[in-house]
Design an enzyme around this catalytic site. Sequence first.
Site, short mmCIF file in Angstrom:
data_model
loop_
_atom_site.label_atom_id
_atom_site.label_comp_id
_atom_site.label_asym_id
_atom_site.label_seq_id
_atom_site.Cartn_x
_atom_site.Cartn_y
_atom_site.Cartn_z
N GLU A 61 -12.24 -10.39 -4.37
CA GLU A 61 -12.68 -9.28 -3.52
C GLU A 61 -14.19 -9.19 -3.46
OE1 GLU A 61 -10.42 -9.12 -5.91
OE2 GLU A 61 -8.56 -8.39 -5.01
N HIS A 130 -3.33 1.89 -9.24
CA HIS A 130 -2.85 1.54 -7.90
C HIS A 130 -2.77 2.75 -6.98
CE1 HIS A 130 -1.86 -2.39 -9.54
NE2 HIS A 130 -1.44 -2.79 -8.37
C1 LIG Z 1 -8.21 -7.12 -8.12
C2 LIG Z 1 -6.82 -7.21 -7.64
N1 LIG Z 1 -6.59 -7.75 -6.43
C3 LIG Z 1 -5.33 -7.83 -5.96
C4 LIG Z 1 -4.29 -7.38 -6.70
C5 LIG Z 1 -2.87 -7.43 -6.17
N2 LIG Z 1 -2.07 -8.36 -6.94
C6 LIG Z 1 -1.26 -7.94 -7.92
S1 LIG Z 1 -0.47 -9.20 -8.68
C7 LIG Z 1 -1.15 -10.32 -7.63
C8 LIG Z 1 -0.81 -11.77 -7.74
C9 LIG Z 1 -1.57 -12.45 -8.76
O1 LIG Z 1 -1.15 -13.75 -8.87
P1 LIG Z 1 -1.25 -14.48 -10.25
O2 LIG Z 1 -2.52 -14.12 -10.93
O3 LIG Z 1 -1.03 -15.91 -9.98
O4 LIG Z 1 -0.07 -13.86 -11.11
P2 LIG Z 1 1.51 -13.93 -10.83
O5 LIG Z 1 1.87 -12.70 -10.09
O6 LIG Z 1 1.79 -15.15 -10.07
O7 LIG Z 1 2.13 -13.92 -12.18
C10 LIG Z 1 -2.00 -9.70 -6.75
C11 LIG Z 1 -2.77 -10.40 -5.72
C12 LIG Z 1 -4.57 -6.80 -7.95
N3 LIG Z 1 -3.61 -6.31 -8.72
N4 LIG Z 1 -5.85 -6.74 -8.40
#
Ligand SMILES: Cc1ncc(C[n+]2csc(CCOP(=O)(O)OP(=O)(O)O)c2C)c(N)n1
Lengths: 352, 313
Positions: A61, A130
């Site tokens: 971001e 959130h």
């Molecule tokens: C700073 C931020 N940006 C976006 C999100 C939304 N978000 C929550 S989980 C996620 C996916 C993250 O992917 P990864 O780190 O690969 O973990 P996975 O869910 O695959 O275990 C996102 C984008 C967030 N929680 N925090």
Amino acid sequence: MSRQLRYFEALREAQAQLLATDPHTYLIGLGVPGPTGIFGTTKGLQEEFGAHRVFDMPSSENAMTGVALGTAVMGKRPIIVHMRVDFAVLSMEPLVNQAAKWHYMYGGKLKAPLTVRMIIGRGWGQGPQHSQSLQAWFGHVPGLKVVMPTTPHDAKGMLIAASRDDAPVIVLEHRWLYNIAGPVPEEPYEVPLDKAAIVRPGRDVTLAATSYMTLESLKAADMLAGLGISAEVVDLRSVSPIDIATLVQSVGRTRHFIVSDTGQESYGVGAEVLAAVSEKAFGSLAAAPIRIGLPHIPTPTTPALADLYYPLARDIARAALKTLGSNRALPPDDSDPRKWKDVPDPSFTGPY
Amino acid sequence: MYRQMLRIRLVEERIGVLYAEQEMRCPTHLCIGQEAPPAGISAHLRRDDLVFSGHRSHGHYLAKGGDLKGMLAELYGRETGCAAGKGGSQHLIDLDCGFMGSAPILASTISVGVGAAWAARMDGRDQVVVVYFGDGATEEGTFHEALNFAGTFKLAVVFVCENNLYSVHSALDIRQPNRPIHSLAAAHGMIGLHGDGNDADVVWRLGGEAVARARAGEGPSIVELATYRWREHCGPNGDLELKYRSDAEFAEWQGRDPVRIYRDRLVGEGLLTAAADATMTAEIETEMADAVSFAKESPFPAPEALARFVYPS
Ligand SMILES: Cc1ncc(C[n+]2csc(CCOP(=O)(O)OP(=O)(O)O)c2C)c(N)n1
Ligand SMILES: [Mg+2]
């Protein structure tokens, strides 16, 4: 009857029309081209306008906001989307130190026509990270415009106006507005970024509000009508600038003032609005005005506490009775079908 | 390790079933399919070693010894939850076993974990800190900043990246260049290890190496583990209908079920009998049933709890 669209559909249509009419507009955000398309607001737009106009984004971001700013000073009109305000917190540096100031600090030589959409979460245990509603943070920064459309009509018109504006504009969308339908004209149109709207005229008390709290204020106005009190409801629509003139006029008629905001009560939009109304319309006020917002507490996750955390229409109506000096009691209300009040309606089963 | 994996699998599956009752009212990210990393890593950790995690943290919490009752009560929003109902699934904590906290803002706990390791260094303790995160979290600036510092100070951290190829519905290859995540280790002056994150023995070997280095004061490492999420990003259901991942890809990974692979291996080597497996399952079932009734019978926090803990008193 005029055409009805839901809030999320109105946002989608605004972006589709912007992409269709301005070749410099592009759309970016994590999940923007994905199968759920930011709760439907960007669904299918990549198929329609191509992968060179509609982009997914790494979860970066901070840097990606700087990247968007870089394209903006080069003449592009990015719309960057964050699924939650809380994630946009990571982009405060490029927004606050940079985008907000590039026009000013370079003596007007550059413009940063960047639009940042952020969704305010609420309910279903979204908890401390959130569901923050940080409009006051953005409103505090000179150079940023900050709007919070409530109706599908304004969502479309303000997003179009935001994208066409040469300043950086933050558009805050409350998740609980997304499924609400309302009339939306088909052609592209702009709704000004600096004007409040009187959404229900009344004589006895002004209920000003931001975003979702406008709907609670309308419900409060219904409750008050049951007691023979006529409430005027003003949707602020813009948080920076605040349309003081409309508020001053309204208070001039009703002489009583309540403001409700989706964010924290202290240091919040409500505080700013009350200060402005007190300064500019002190003589009109027959009693102390009241602000309503979230307590100075992080959002709790358990519904048992979240239900106590969020003010409702009854709290607004009670505040109105208080400023009116009335000791009438509100009739009991058992019309709410929700077991827990952590969902906008019983059809919502989480999580986001 | 097998018991840990089985327990995580069964708990997550049970949550998946119970979630439909709509009494667990918080966003919940299940780790079904990703059980091997926490089991293999935690096998090397002492009770006083510390673990930090992100949104998909149930397995990390359980494998470190986190209290199941406290976790389920937290999901049910009860007073007896590990975070007193304030946090939910995304904010687990159990200080008794060194599970220091999970938080869903991507990559946020990575730097905090580095700080915990720095504090251990300041106090002369040989504690190791493990930070778990996904492939998506490595896109945040703070990930790189935290690694830079940990590498510079040679702190006792093991950065465990569970690479499940997706960030919500977005595939890795549209978010990152074509280079392995573990290769970033070199840029920050640390060792990068990688391997099959669905094979508990592989995880165990890599985790052993990284933890030993950290313990010996030889500095941090990245351990990148290839794995795969079986359910939807958030919530109890499958999501193949969304089509962001192909049925074939999903089927291939289902064929690499970490729990089954390890069970078959143990049985093949004569280390596990069907009877022992059944006993283990029955024990876990009993533990779960107790924990679920504990959670459901626990009271919700009283209204006074709303304002408690905003500031320490
Ligand atoms: C700073 C931020 N940006 C976006 C999100 C939304 N978000 C929550 S989980 C996620 C996916 C993250 O992917 P990864 O780190 O690969 O973990 P996975 O869910 O695959 O275990 C996102 C984008 C967030 N929680 N925090
Ligand atoms: Mg991932």
